[in-house]
Design an enzyme around this catalytic site. Structure first.
Site, short mmCIF file in Angstrom:
data_model
loop_
_atom_site.label_atom_id
_atom_site.label_comp_id
_atom_site.label_asym_id
_atom_site.label_seq_id
_atom_site.Cartn_x
_atom_site.Cartn_y
_atom_site.Cartn_z
N TYR A 1 1.04 4.07 -4.82
CA TYR A 1 2.12 3.09 -4.80
C TYR A 1 1.56 1.76 -5.28
CZ TYR A 1 6.21 0.65 -2.74
OH TYR A 1 7.34 -0.11 -2.52
N LYS B 1 4.24 5.73 -7.78
CA LYS B 1 5.47 4.94 -7.65
C LYS B 1 5.16 3.59 -8.26
CE LYS B 1 8.82 2.87 -4.52
NZ LYS B 1 9.22 2.58 -3.12
#
Length: 305
Positions: A147, A175
């Protein structure tokens, strides 16, 4: 768990599905974890087009939920949706050993993968970041979604670091909230990492250059509208995909670009629609009346389009 459908012309890996929702964590009015509400919300999201759910992330208020609550949420959502959607759960913290513990707990609770955010506040250099992610990936059998959100963490996963991390067999996805479109394309061009747009305004743009899909906060409220953007692109109707992305832009701006965290705006809208949400936990505060009215107007505009 989920792979690219054979009929899709968008022939990139989808290790966790394509249309993922960064699901909020419902609480009761008293502020306790609402597992029944979480199950009902997850069921709605899956029935309306989400093939993956990301729990215990930024939108899920991970900084203010306990380790026990995080595991219980995974178990409850798994019971609600079964194998119809992948479940990725956030385990990232500022502490490598704590992150490892959460990854092991996620595996035990039934998650399909873990979301590991860049350690925040301490701002470790790139070699330390790489070692952190590798240690977490080595700790369990679950695949890892990195992330990258430097605006919140204060530290970027630089493209060259991402390229090196791609050689780890369990680091499979990203992400992407980097707001570095060039850097993202460099990694896409040189690795097999599955990128997921973490910013709703980038869903179509990133998908068009080879991303696997999205992890959408706005999908909490309009899951079918988000799935439709990617459906249109996969069907080869790029003009329709563009229209749908642009049609969703006012709601995306209202929820994600008007000064309130996405958790706050999503919960305000879900509450207004009579769906499971509940309050936010401090230090977050609920949306005020003016903000709630603005959000509802943007939602209704999209609903009527």
């Amino acid at each position: 768990m989920t792979t690219t459908p054979q009929s899709s012309p968008h022939a990139v890996p989808h290790p966790f599905g394509r249309t993922l929702c960064a699901m909020i964590t419902p609480f009761t009015r008293a502020g306790t974890l609402d597992l029944d509400g979480a199950g009902r919300l997850a069921e709605r999201l899956v029935s309306e087009g989400c093939d993956g759910l990301v729990l215990n992330g930024t939108s899920g208020e991970s900084p203010t939920t306990t380790d026990t609550e995080k595991a219980a949420l995974v178990t409850a959502v798994r019971e609600a949706v079964g194998e119809r959607a992948s479940i990725v759960t956030g385990v990232g913290t500022s502490d490598t050993l704590h992150t490892v513990e959460l990854a092991l707990a996620a595996e035990k609770a039934g998650a399909d993968g873990v979301l590991v955010v860049t350690p925040y506040y301490s701002r470790p250099p790139q070699d330390a970041l790489e070692a952190h992610f590798r240690q977490v990936a080595d700790a369990s059998g679950l695949p890892v979604m990195l992330y990258d959100i430097p605006g919140r963490t204060g530290a970027r996963i630089e493209p060259e670091t991402m390229i090196r991390l791609a050689d780890h067999p369990r680091i499979v996805a990203v992400k992407d909230c980097s707001y570095d479109f060039l850097g993202t394309q460099k990694v896409l061009a040189r690795t097999g990492l599955a990128y997921y747009a973490g910013c709703d305004e980038h869903i179509l743009a990133l998908y068009a250059v080879g991303a696997a899909g999205c992890v959408s906060t706005v999908a909490n409220v309009v899951p079918r509208r988000i799935a439709d953007i990617l459906d249109a692109f996969d069907a080869g109707d790029t003009a329709r995909a563009t229209r749908l992305q642009l049609r969703a832009t006012p709601l995306i701006e209202a929820m994600m670009g008007a000064g309130l965290p996405g958790t706050v705006t999503a919960k305000a809208l879900l509450t207004g629609l009579g769906l499971p949400a509940g309050p936010v936990r401090a230090p977050l505060r609920p949306a005020g009346r003016e903000a709630a009215d603005m959000l509802r107007a943007a939602y209704e505009e999209l609903a009527e389009a």
